[in-house]
Design a protein around this motif. Structure first.
Motif, PDB file in Angstrom:
ATOM      1  N   ALA A 161      -9.727   6.106   5.074  1.00 59.22           N
ATOM      2  CA  ALA A 161      -8.882   5.650   3.973  1.00 59.22           C
ATOM      3  C   ALA A 161      -9.812   5.254   2.831  1.00 59.22           C
ATOM      4  CB  ALA A 161      -8.014   4.469   4.404  1.00 59.22           C
ATOM      5  N   ASP A 162      -9.895   6.114   1.806  1.00 58.11           N
ATOM      6  CA  ASP A 162     -10.756   5.818   0.667  1.00 58.11           C
ATOM      7  C   ASP A 162      -9.928   5.138  -0.418  1.00 58.11           C
ATOM      8  OD1 ASP A 162      -9.230   7.831  -0.473  1.00 58.11           O
ATOM      9  OD2 ASP A 162     -10.830   9.326  -0.430  1.00 58.11           O
ATOM     10  N   LEU A 163     -10.501   5.009  -1.601  1.00 64.08           N
ATOM     11  CA  LEU A 163      -9.788   4.307  -2.670  1.00 64.08           C
ATOM     12  C   LEU A 163      -8.516   5.025  -3.088  1.00 64.08           C
ATOM     13  CD1 LEU A 163     -12.742   3.113  -4.937  1.00 64.08           C
ATOM     14  CD2 LEU A 163     -11.352   1.757  -3.369  1.00 64.08           C
ATOM     15  N   GLN A 164      -8.382   6.292  -2.719  1.00 70.35           N
ATOM     16  CA  GLN A 164      -7.179   7.051  -3.061  1.00 70.35           C
ATOM     17  C   GLN A 164      -6.022   6.721  -2.116  1.00 70.35           C
ATOM     18  OE1 GLN A 164      -7.642  11.296  -2.653  1.00 70.35           O
ATOM     19  NE2 GLN A 164      -6.055  11.745  -4.152  1.00 70.35           N
ATOM     20  N   THR A 165      -6.339   6.329  -0.891  1.00 72.27           N
ATOM     21  CA  THR A 165      -5.280   6.160   0.122  1.00 72.27           C
ATOM     22  C   THR A 165      -5.290   4.807   0.811  1.00 72.27           C
ATOM     23  OG1 THR A 165      -6.696   7.102   1.855  1.00 72.27           O
ATOM     24  CG2 THR A 165      -5.283   8.632   0.633  1.00 72.27           C
ATOM     25  N   CYS A 166      -6.276   3.955   0.528  1.00 73.24           N
ATOM     26  CA  CYS A 166      -6.437   2.747   1.347  1.00 73.24           C
ATOM     27  C   CYS A 166      -5.421   1.663   1.013  1.00 73.24           C
ATOM     28  CB  CYS A 166      -7.853   2.197   1.214  1.00 73.24           C
ATOM     29  SG  CYS A 166      -8.192   1.339  -0.348  1.00 73.24           S
ATOM     30  N   VAL A 196      -7.612  -6.677  -3.738  1.00 77.16           N
ATOM     31  CA  VAL A 196      -8.853  -5.990  -3.363  1.00 77.16           C
ATOM     32  C   VAL A 196      -8.499  -4.784  -2.501  1.00 77.16           C
ATOM     33  CG1 VAL A 196     -10.307  -8.042  -3.494  1.00 77.16           C
ATOM     34  CG2 VAL A 196      -9.180  -7.486  -1.334  1.00 77.16           C
ATOM     35  N   PRO A 197      -9.227  -3.676  -2.667  1.00 78.93           N
ATOM     36  CA  PRO A 197      -9.014  -2.512  -1.808  1.00 78.93           C
ATOM     37  C   PRO A 197      -9.742  -2.711  -0.488  1.00 78.93           C
ATOM     38  CG  PRO A 197     -10.752  -2.037  -3.378  1.00 78.93           C
ATOM     39  CD  PRO A 197     -10.265  -3.434  -3.695  1.00 78.93           C
ATOM     40  N   VAL A 198      -9.241  -2.053   0.566  1.00 74.15           N
ATOM     41  CA  VAL A 198      -9.862  -2.153   1.879  1.00 74.15           C
ATOM     42  C   VAL A 198     -10.112  -0.740   2.419  1.00 74.15           C
ATOM     43  CG1 VAL A 198      -9.769  -3.281   4.123  1.00 74.15           C
ATOM     44  CG2 VAL A 198      -8.487  -4.264   2.219  1.00 74.15           C
ATOM     45  N   GLY A 215      -0.066  -3.291  -0.056  1.00 75.31           N
ATOM     46  CA  GLY A 215       0.574  -2.039  -0.435  1.00 75.31           C
ATOM     47  C   GLY A 215      -0.492  -0.986  -0.641  1.00 75.31           C
ATOM     48  N   SER A 216      -0.070   0.204  -1.054  1.00 77.66           N
ATOM     49  CA  SER A 216      -1.048   1.262  -1.346  1.00 77.66           C
ATOM     50  C   SER A 216      -0.474   2.211  -2.387  1.00 77.66           C
ATOM     51  CB  SER A 216      -1.429   2.027  -0.075  1.00 77.66           C
ATOM     52  OG  SER A 216      -0.314   2.670   0.497  1.00 77.66           O
ATOM     53  N   PRO A 217      -1.351   2.765  -3.250  1.00 80.33           N
ATOM     54  CA  PRO A 217      -0.889   3.676  -4.300  1.00 80.33           C
ATOM     55  C   PRO A 217      -0.458   5.004  -3.712  1.00 80.33           C
ATOM     56  CG  PRO A 217      -3.271   3.571  -4.272  1.00 80.33           C
ATOM     57  CD  PRO A 217      -2.799   2.549  -3.285  1.00 80.33           C
ATOM     58  N   SER A 218       0.124   5.838  -4.547  1.00 81.94           N
ATOM     59  CA  SER A 218       0.691   7.088  -4.059  1.00 81.94           C
ATOM     60  C   SER A 218      -0.372   8.057  -3.562  1.00 81.94           C
ATOM     61  CB  SER A 218       1.525   7.770  -5.154  1.00 81.94           C
ATOM     62  OG  SER A 218       0.705   8.094  -6.261  1.00 81.94           O
ATOM     63  N   GLY A 219      -1.535   8.110  -4.192  1.00 84.93           N
ATOM     64  CA  GLY A 219      -2.617   8.956  -3.706  1.00 84.93           C
ATOM     65  C   GLY A 219      -2.290  10.442  -3.733  1.00 84.93           C
ATOM     66  N   GLN A 220      -1.832  10.961  -4.840  1.00 82.85           N
ATOM     67  CA  GLN A 220      -1.499  12.380  -4.916  1.00 82.85           C
ATOM     68  C   GLN A 220      -2.733  13.233  -4.615  1.00 82.85           C
ATOM     69  OE1 GLN A 220       0.431  13.240  -8.617  1.00 82.85           O
ATOM     70  NE2 GLN A 220       2.219  12.013  -8.138  1.00 82.85           N
ATOM     71  N   GLY A 221      -2.524  14.281  -3.823  1.00 86.34           N
ATOM     72  CA  GLY A 221      -3.628  15.103  -3.368  1.00 86.34           C
ATOM     73  C   GLY A 221      -4.354  14.516  -2.183  1.00 86.34           C
ATOM     74  N   ASN A 222      -3.742  13.514  -1.553  1.00 87.63           N
ATOM     75  CA  ASN A 222      -4.390  12.791  -0.466  1.00 87.63           C
ATOM     76  C   ASN A 222      -4.468  13.605   0.820  1.00 87.63           C
ATOM     77  OD1 ASN A 222      -1.339  12.209  -0.485  1.00 87.63           O
ATOM     78  ND2 ASN A 222      -1.927  11.615   1.576  1.00 87.63           N
ATOM     79  N   PRO A 223      -5.473  13.346   1.649  1.00 89.08           N
ATOM     80  CA  PRO A 223      -5.490  13.900   3.004  1.00 89.08           C
ATOM     81  C   PRO A 223      -4.558  13.100   3.906  1.00 89.08           C
ATOM     82  CG  PRO A 223      -7.399  12.511   2.692  1.00 89.08           C
ATOM     83  CD  PRO A 223      -6.674  12.561   1.352  1.00 89.08           C
ATOM     84  N   LEU A 224      -4.366  13.566   5.133  1.00 86.73           N
ATOM     85  CA  LEU A 224      -3.563  12.837   6.105  1.00 86.73           C
ATOM     86  C   LEU A 224      -4.208  11.485   6.413  1.00 86.73           C
ATOM     87  CD1 LEU A 224      -1.273  12.707   8.262  1.00 86.73           C
ATOM     88  CD2 LEU A 224      -2.880  13.816   9.842  1.00 86.73           C
ATOM     89  N   ARG A 225      -3.407  10.433   6.430  1.00 86.46           N
ATOM     90  CA  ARG A 225      -3.871   9.115   6.847  1.00 86.46           C
ATOM     91  C   ARG A 225      -2.913   8.551   7.877  1.00 86.46           C
ATOM     92  NH1 ARG A 225      -3.181   3.737   3.545  1.00 86.46           N
ATOM     93  NH2 ARG A 225      -1.469   3.612   5.012  1.00 86.46           N
ATOM     94  N   ARG A 226      -3.442   8.332   9.090  1.00 83.37           N
ATOM     95  CA  ARG A 226      -2.636   7.784  10.186  1.00 83.37           C
ATOM     96  C   ARG A 226      -3.170   6.399  10.566  1.00 83.37           C
ATOM     97  NH1 ARG A 226      -4.212  12.387  14.194  1.00 83.37           N
ATOM     98  NH2 ARG A 226      -6.120  11.973  13.013  1.00 83.37           N
TER      99      ARG A 226
END
Length: 304
Positions: A161-166, A196-198, A215-226
């Motif tokens: 989970a990077d800054l795009q999906t965390c 703060v992001p995690v 919460g978390s942002p929408s992360g368009q173009g994101n990979p799968l995060r489980r």
């Protein structure tokens, strides 16, 4: 406290048998704690593989079952798998995961020896369809509950989970009033100036209080995060306030006993110092019973 300067402690399950007193205090003060390297090697791979099977079943078609939950994809607008409930029931690997000794010793440090496992779910961000998760608390609880130990989720990350999906968290918001929480959540947009992001790696874990705003942002173009969520509650809170019946407490205690024993039989735990569950007083179990099921629907055990 200046959020941007918060110093998150380094907790590593490779070198610790449990969280320390100082780490426990950070969690109590801030509402979250990151633990690195909880799942490793064979176990991580098995958990990932098992949850891939569940994900693919629900993602390839809309499953008409209450355990499979969907939302509208942020790009396609189609039904996208967002959550699967009762993962312990669906996988022997997830049963063994419930018995993880580092996790259970840490839960006991925070909640006392009469803790009870409650919810177990997998939450997903589908590839390229990352749905925004607005700022929220997982639940509100009676004010008296806060004196009996924190209620929290243990979040097992199966993917990076990077800054795009965390997950983003607001440290200390677990101590806010309900009114403060509502006011913050009503602000428009995914505002992060006080958060703060995690970022996480596969096998890492977050402990997060259910009162923590996150919460978390929408992360368009994101990979799968489980992410797999196991929730724990102090038995004293469940007994006095619910939401489950007293019967549920005993059933879940027996399930936990069984999962601890199952973990001892797995090849990848041979070198572990197994956890011993010793609830006492009104919560004492004198003879463990093998569960008839590992799926106890919450709605069937909520107090009237």
């Amino acid at each position: 406290m200046t959020v941007s300067k918060i110093s998150i402690p380094h907790v590593d399950a490779l070198t610790q048998e449990s969280i320390t007193d100082d780490q426990a205090q950070f969690f109590l003060d801030n509402g979250f704690l990151v633990v690195r390297n909880v799942l490793q090697d064979v176990e991580l791979k098995q958990v990932q593989d098992e949850m891939t099977v569940l994900y693919q079943r629900g993602a390839s078609q809309v499953v008409d079952h209450p355990d499979y939950m969907y939302g509208k994809g942020s790009l396609s607008g189609k039904d996208v798998l967002r959550r699967i409930e009762y993962v312990i029931d669906k996988s022997d690997v997830m049963k063994a995961l419930l018995g993880h000794p580092f996790i259970l010793r840490s839960v006991e440090k925070l909640q006392g020896q009469n803790f009870v496992p409650t919810w177990d779910s997998m939450v997903l961000k589908a590839p390229n369809e990352g749905v925004i998760v607005e700022w929220h608390r997982d639940a509100e609880v009676p004010e008296q509950c806060t004196d009996s130990g924190p209620i929290f989720n243990v979040d097992f990350y199966l993917d990076e989970a990077d800054l795009q999906t965390c997950l983003w968290v607001i440290p200390g918001s677990n101590k806010w009033s309900k009114e403060q929480s509502i006011a913050r959540c009503s602000r428009p947009g995914f505002y992060t100036d006080d958060a703060v992001p995690v970022p996480m790696q596969p096998g890492d874990v977050i402990f997060h209080n259910i009162l923590l705003l996150h919460g978390s942002p929408s992360g368009q173009g994101n990979p799968l995060r489980r992410t797999v969520y196991y929730e724990f509650r102090p038995g004293e809170i469940e007994m006095e306030f619910g939401p489950h019946t007293l019967e549920y407490i005993a059933l879940k205690q027996h399930m936990l006993f069984d999962c601890i024993e199952r973990r001892k039989q797995t090849a990848y735990t041979a070198a572990e110092n197994a956890y011993t569950y010793t609830p006492d007083g009104a919560f004492a179990i004198h003879e463990a019973k093998k569960p008839d099921t590992y799926r106890y629907p919450h709605q069937s055990f909520f107090r009237k």
